[in-house]
Design a protein around this motif. Structure first.
Motif, PDB file in Angstrom:
ATOM      1  N   PHE A  70      -6.088 -30.116  44.375  1.00 38.37           N
ATOM      2  CA  PHE A  70      -5.014 -29.402  45.068  1.00 38.37           C
ATOM      3  C   PHE A  70      -4.306 -28.443  44.120  1.00 38.37           C
ATOM      4  N   MET A  71      -3.963 -28.910  42.931  1.00 41.60           N
ATOM      5  CA  MET A  71      -3.266 -28.067  41.961  1.00 41.60           C
ATOM      6  C   MET A  71      -4.152 -26.894  41.516  1.00 41.60           C
ATOM      7  N   ALA A  72      -5.445 -27.127  41.379  1.00 41.68           N
ATOM      8  CA  ALA A  72      -6.358 -26.085  40.920  1.00 41.68           C
ATOM      9  C   ALA A  72      -6.558 -24.985  41.956  1.00 41.68           C
ATOM     10  N   VAL A  73      -6.638 -25.374  43.220  1.00 47.01           N
ATOM     11  CA  VAL A  73      -7.029 -24.417  44.252  1.00 47.01           C
ATOM     12  C   VAL A  73      -5.845 -23.842  45.023  1.00 47.01           C
ATOM     13  N   ALA A  74      -4.842 -24.655  45.339  1.00 46.89           N
ATOM     14  CA  ALA A  74      -3.784 -24.209  46.255  1.00 46.89           C
ATOM     15  C   ALA A  74      -2.432 -23.934  45.603  1.00 46.89           C
ATOM     16  N   ARG A  75      -2.077 -24.661  44.580  1.00 48.19           N
ATOM     17  CA  ARG A  75      -0.717 -24.622  44.022  1.00 48.19           C
ATOM     18  C   ARG A  75      -0.261 -23.211  43.638  1.00 48.19           C
ATOM     19  N   HIS A  76      -1.118 -22.425  43.042  1.00 47.79           N
ATOM     20  CA  HIS A  76      -0.735 -21.097  42.541  1.00 47.79           C
ATOM     21  C   HIS A  76      -0.655 -20.046  43.642  1.00 47.79           C
ATOM     22  N   LEU A  77      -1.002 -20.404  44.876  1.00 48.14           N
ATOM     23  CA  LEU A  77      -1.023 -19.423  45.968  1.00 48.14           C
ATOM     24  C   LEU A  77       0.314 -19.278  46.692  1.00 48.14           C
ATOM     25  N   GLY A  78       1.285 -20.148  46.392  1.00 44.97           N
ATOM     26  CA  GLY A  78       2.583 -20.071  47.061  1.00 44.97           C
ATOM     27  C   GLY A  78       3.231 -21.433  47.195  1.00 44.97           C
ATOM     28  N   HIS A  79       4.056 -21.595  48.225  1.00 42.03           N
ATOM     29  CA  HIS A  79       4.852 -22.818  48.416  1.00 42.03           C
ATOM     30  C   HIS A  79       3.969 -23.971  48.878  1.00 42.03           C
ATOM     31  N   THR A  80       3.848 -24.984  48.018  1.00 40.29           N
ATOM     32  CA  THR A  80       3.070 -26.182  48.311  1.00 40.29           C
ATOM     33  C   THR A  80       3.877 -27.412  47.928  1.00 40.29           C
ATOM     34  N   SER A  81       3.416 -28.560  48.386  1.00 39.76           N
ATOM     35  CA  SER A  81       4.054 -29.819  48.031  1.00 39.76           C
ATOM     36  C   SER A  81       2.988 -30.901  47.945  1.00 39.76           C
ATOM     37  N   SER A  82       3.147 -31.793  46.991  1.00 38.90           N
ATOM     38  CA  SER A  82       2.235 -32.928  46.868  1.00 38.90           C
ATOM     39  C   SER A  82       3.050 -34.137  46.443  1.00 38.90           C
ATOM     40  N   GLY A  83       2.553 -35.297  46.805  1.00 30.10           N
ATOM     41  CA  GLY A  83       3.258 -36.513  46.436  1.00 30.10           C
ATOM     42  C   GLY A  83       2.454 -37.743  46.788  1.00 30.10           C
ATOM     43  N   ALA A  84       3.038 -38.885  46.469  1.00 31.61           N
ATOM     44  CA  ALA A  84       2.381 -40.165  46.747  1.00 31.61           C
ATOM     45  C   ALA A  84       3.415 -41.153  47.254  1.00 31.61           C
ATOM     46  N   ILE A 141     -13.063 -33.440  28.314  1.00 31.47           N
ATOM     47  CA  ILE A 141     -14.456 -33.789  28.021  1.00 31.47           C
ATOM     48  C   ILE A 141     -15.398 -33.023  28.949  1.00 31.47           C
ATOM     49  N   MET A 142     -14.846 -32.506  30.076  1.00 31.07           N
ATOM     50  CA  MET A 142     -15.615 -31.627  30.956  1.00 31.07           C
ATOM     51  C   MET A 142     -14.659 -30.891  31.876  1.00 31.07           C
ATOM     52  N   LYS A 143     -15.157 -29.796  32.442  1.00 28.46           N
ATOM     53  CA  LYS A 143     -14.393 -29.065  33.443  1.00 28.46           C
ATOM     54  C   LYS A 143     -15.322 -28.767  34.607  1.00 28.46           C
ATOM     55  N   ILE A 144     -14.757 -28.838  35.802  1.00 30.76           N
ATOM     56  CA  ILE A 144     -15.542 -28.679  37.020  1.00 30.76           C
ATOM     57  C   ILE A 144     -14.864 -27.641  37.903  1.00 30.76           C
ATOM     58  N   ARG A 145     -15.604 -26.627  38.297  1.00 29.18           N
ATOM     59  CA  ARG A 145     -15.077 -25.574  39.178  1.00 29.18           C
ATOM     60  C   ARG A 145     -15.021 -26.121  40.601  1.00 29.18           C
ATOM     61  N   VAL A 146     -13.860 -25.931  41.248  1.00 29.45           N
ATOM     62  CA  VAL A 146     -13.664 -26.389  42.625  1.00 29.45           C
ATOM     63  C   VAL A 146     -13.206 -25.215  43.480  1.00 29.45           C
ATOM     64  N   THR A 147     -13.432 -25.328  44.790  1.00 29.96           N
ATOM     65  CA  THR A 147     -13.049 -24.276  45.723  1.00 29.96           C
ATOM     66  C   THR A 147     -12.244 -24.860  46.865  1.00 29.96           C
ATOM     67  N   GLU A 148     -11.840 -23.984  47.787  1.00 33.17           N
ATOM     68  CA  GLU A 148     -11.070 -24.439  48.955  1.00 33.17           C
ATOM     69  C   GLU A 148     -11.836 -25.477  49.773  1.00 33.17           C
ATOM     70  N   HIS A 149     -13.157 -25.492  49.683  1.00 34.60           N
ATOM     71  CA  HIS A 149     -13.965 -26.463  50.426  1.00 34.60           C
ATOM     72  C   HIS A 149     -13.845 -27.871  49.860  1.00 34.60           C
ATOM     73  N   ASP A 150     -13.334 -28.007  48.638  1.00 35.21           N
ATOM     74  CA  ASP A 150     -13.188 -29.312  47.988  1.00 35.21           C
ATOM     75  C   ASP A 150     -11.813 -29.940  48.214  1.00 35.21           C
ATOM     76  N   LEU A 151     -10.912 -29.192  48.830  1.00 38.24           N
ATOM     77  CA  LEU A 151      -9.528 -29.667  49.000  1.00 38.24           C
ATOM     78  C   LEU A 151      -9.426 -30.900  49.891  1.00 38.24           C
ATOM     79  N   PRO A 152      -8.430 -31.756  49.591  1.00 36.61           N
ATOM     80  CA  PRO A 152      -8.117 -32.843  50.513  1.00 36.61           C
ATOM     81  C   PRO A 152      -7.421 -32.253  51.751  1.00 36.61           C
ATOM     82  N   LEU A 153      -7.178 -33.064  52.743  1.00 31.83           N
ATOM     83  CA  LEU A 153      -6.479 -32.636  53.953  1.00 31.83           C
ATOM     84  C   LEU A 153      -5.077 -32.162  53.590  1.00 31.83           C
TER      85      LEU A 153
END
Length: 159
Positions: A70-84, A141-153
């Motif tokens: 979520f942070m990699a794909v959506a956070r930088h695009l504008g107003h978002t929120s995440s939590g647990a 130890i590794m980095k993995i490229r993710v896209t909008e298709h990998d996002l959670p709901l």
């Protein structure tokens, strides 16, 4: 099951999301997501949308790969929120939301990087079982490229 019964449809996981899910299930790794491609992550000031600056600068990670995606794909695009949310047994459920503007931008091929770290060298942040930190620069130890298709709901939030 009869023909009229609804069928569960499970979306196909990308190889990248599959890899992150496998790594998360081992319980041996932490994840950090950003839209920036780097080889070394340096501590940065975290900002809470309500309280402002959130402690000392640090590299924040989570044992939950979905937070990093979520942070990699959506956070930088504008107003978002995440939590647990947590139950009395320490089990957690993750939640993600974004404005309609962010959701619209995701349709334009958004992507980012999830960095994977061994757990050593991190400490728990604010007694949260889903957030850890390092006050020192850290090398993944590794980095993995993710896209909008990998996002959670992601649910829609009002601005």
């Amino acid at each position: 099951m009869s023909e009229s019964d609804p069928k569960l449809i499970t979306p196909e996981l990308s190889p990248e999301r599959e890899k992150l899910t496998e790594l998360e299930k081992t319980g041996q790794y932490f994840f950090h997501g950003t839209n920036v491609d780097v080889d070394l992550l340096h501590p940065r000031q975290a900002m809470d949308t309500v309280r402002g600056a959130d402690g000392d600068p640090a590299v924040f990670v989570s044992p939950a790969a979905d937070f990093a995606i979520f942070m990699a794909v959506a956070r930088h695009l504008g107003h978002t929120s995440s939590g647990a949310t947590f139950d009395e047994h320490g089990t957690y459920a993750l939640g993600f939301s974004a404005t309609q503007d962010v959701l619209d931008k995701l349709k334009n091929g958004a992507s980012g990087w999830v960095y994977v770290f061994e757990k050593k060298g991190f400490m728990q942040h604010d007694d949260s079982p889903v957030e850890f930190k390092s006050h020192e620069p850290v090398t993944p130890i590794m980095k993995i490229r993710v896209t909008e298709h990998d996002l959670p709901l992601i649910s829609v939030m009002t601005e």
